[in-house]
Design an enzyme around this catalytic site. Structure first.
Site, short mmCIF file in Angstrom:
data_model
loop_
_atom_site.label_atom_id
_atom_site.label_comp_id
_atom_site.label_asym_id
_atom_site.label_seq_id
_atom_site.Cartn_x
_atom_site.Cartn_y
_atom_site.Cartn_z
N ASN A 23 0.80 -1.23 0.00
CA ASN A 23 0.00 0.00 0.00
C ASN A 23 0.84 1.28 0.00
O ASN A 23 0.30 2.38 -0.10
CB ASN A 23 -1.00 -0.02 1.17
CG ASN A 23 -2.10 -1.05 0.91
OD1 ASN A 23 -2.22 -1.55 -0.20
ND2 ASN A 23 -2.88 -1.36 1.93
N ARG A 121 -17.03 0.99 -3.24
CA ARG A 121 -15.93 1.87 -2.81
C ARG A 121 -15.99 3.12 -3.67
O ARG A 121 -15.29 3.27 -4.66
CB ARG A 121 -14.59 1.15 -2.97
CG ARG A 121 -14.36 0.18 -1.83
CD ARG A 121 -13.18 -0.69 -2.08
NE ARG A 121 -11.94 -0.14 -1.59
CZ ARG A 121 -10.78 -0.79 -1.64
NH1 ARG A 121 -10.73 -1.99 -2.16
NH2 ARG A 121 -9.68 -0.24 -1.18
N ARG A 400 -1.96 -10.69 -5.05
CA ARG A 400 -2.01 -9.23 -5.19
C ARG A 400 -1.20 -8.54 -4.09
O ARG A 400 -0.73 -7.42 -4.28
CB ARG A 400 -3.46 -8.74 -5.11
CG ARG A 400 -4.30 -9.00 -6.34
CD ARG A 400 -5.68 -8.39 -6.16
NE ARG A 400 -5.54 -7.10 -5.50
CZ ARG A 400 -6.27 -6.69 -4.47
NH1 ARG A 400 -7.23 -7.44 -3.99
NH2 ARG A 400 -6.06 -5.51 -3.93
#
Ligand code: EPU
Length: 419
Positions: A23, A121, A400
């Site tokens: 992230n 989202r 991922r």
């Protein structure tokens, strides 16, 4: 389609070097668009999401190459500001290229990033913040066409309705080359925001206050290239610690970001594991049956308990003595892994945003499907402490965010294979 096969019940023991943060890598790769030069990113994890980000960079004309865990991105030769829908759909976080491209070129065409396994989202906060920065944004079918008036965004005072990580990143990326000062109030305080700002400062940006709720950015005409090391992945760290806590054994986690992992470590410690930290290393020992966590585990923006660690801790607590309560406050749909855990013998009751987990002495192996990245990691955690064999399919979700998870587990003595 590849699967993981896991035979549970083995104690795990050994040392792991924590991978670089997913992230952080994704927004920092987008930020590399802003430096009119070369960015060398060390500790960049080899993940499918990182490769998806590199395809976006290549598509707009950057040269992006990998050597081991170093990514080199040369953005001098960009020749397009359009990101095709097919690439935008490859990962939800592609939306951060919007702010970066606006910061670099003053315009871009992107698209709504598409469906997500964690529920709706929306990107309303991203759009309204960028509009405040004098950017005209038109939504045309699936396309989002953005153009800064006069070719350069303007600094603004922005107050986010919620400290969204992605919206904070998009505003920072647009603001570092905008005209004037930008203030973000109610900004996200996640460590990955500080890592992004650290990278941008190394490229010449002027940013202060990151890590707090108010971030102040003074726009510069241009940024330059730099060399930067991406922070360790606190969620991968939480995952491997949960696995060893559940399967019993000992783990030394090196290259750990200890203060950033504190909100997770303080809860894990309540399960009765012994945890100590010394010079960038976390040492965990788990011998007897875990205990349920007494206080409700509420996921909250940082420095609260991280939503990304909710599923893996839940898998560990599925064998604990007593009942633990989770309250998921960040995403509407983040309990999709619970059906698979129940299939493996867990006792979990979900009522809206609450999940009650009553530990069973033993779980059993089962064939399950990864529902999302962290949900998949939770299934691996449960399978490692379950009796018998499990098969986990749709592991593309796990790839991922985790660099060769099966190799890390095997290094600790677990029986986990990719077939
Ligand atoms: N939200 C809105 N409107 C917006 C933006 C967000 O309603 O314009 C809502 C979201 O729907 C969600 C909440 O606000 O309910 C939080 O979303 P946020 O924007 O903070 O999350 P994100 O930027 O989309 C990042 C991480 C997630 C992590 C969250 C929260 C990346 C690439 N993703 O997502 O990571 O869960 O912050 O910490 O940084 C993961 O790694 O598994 C993962 C999902």
């Amino acid at each position: 389609m590849q699967k993981f096969t896991i035979t549970g019940g083995r104690r795990l023991r050994g040392e792991l070097v924590l991978q670089g943060s997913k992230n952080s890598s994704l927004p920092i790769m987008a930020a590399a668009l802003l430096c009119c030069g070369e960015a060398a990113l060390h500790s960049c994890p080899k993940l499918t999401d990182v490769y998806a980000a590199s395809r976006i960079l290549n598509c707009v004309g950057c040269k992006c190459s990998f050597s081991g865990n170093t990514a080199v991105i040369d953005s001098r030769s960009i020749d397009s500001t359009d990101i095709p829908e097919s690439l935008m759909h490859e990962m939800r976080s592609s939306i951060i290229f919007m702010g970066a491209m606006l910061g670099r070129a003053g315009s871009c065409t992107v698209s709504v990033p598409g469906g997500c396994e964690l529920g709706p989202r929306p990107i309303d906060m991203h759009l309204s913040a960028l509009r405040k920065m004098n950017v005209d944004i038109r939504e045309n079918g699936g396309a989002i066409v953005c153009r800064a008036h006069g070719g350069r965004a303007k600094g603004a005072r922005i107050t986010l309705a919620f400290p969204s990580v992605g919206a904070t990143e998009n505003v920072i990326l647009c603001a570092v080359t905008a005209d004037g000062e930008t203030v973000i109030n109610n900004a996200a305080r996640e460590p990955e925001i500080c890592d992004l700002c650290g990278f941008l400062r190394a490229c010449g940006a002027e940013i202060r206050g990151d890590g707090g709720s108010s971030i102040v950015i003074n726009g510069k005409q241009q940024l330059h290239g730099c060399e930067y090391t991406i922070m360790p992945d606190r969620i991968a760290g939480a995952t491997y610690l949960s696995m060893v806590a559940a399967a019993k054994g000992e783990l030394i986690l090196t290259n750990a970001c200890i203060p950033e992992m504190e909100p997770f470590l303080s809860v894990l410690e309540q399960t009765g594991c012994s945890i100590s930290t010394f010079s960038g290393k976390i040492y965990l020992r788990s011998g007897t049956r875990l205990k349920a966590v007494k206080d409700r585990i509420r996921t909250m923006p940082h420095p609260g308990f991280p939503t990304d660690a909710q599923a893996v801790l839940m898998a560990a607590l599925a064998t604990a003595e007593g009942t633990s309560l989770f309250e998921e406050n960040i995403f509407d749909c983040r309990y999709r892994h619970t059906d698979a855990l129940v299939k493996m013998g867990a006792d979990i009751q979900v009522m809206g945003k609450i999940a009650a987990v009553t530990g069973r002495e033993r779980l059993h192996g089962a064939n399950v499907e990864a529902t999302d990245l962290r949900g998949g990691a939770a299934m691996v955690t449960a399978a490692l402490c379950a009796e018998g064999r499990s098969e986990i399919s749709r592991i593309c979700h796990i790839d991922r965010g985790y660099e060769k998870m099966e190799e890390a587990v095997r290094l600790l003595g677990g029986d986990m294979r990719r077939v």
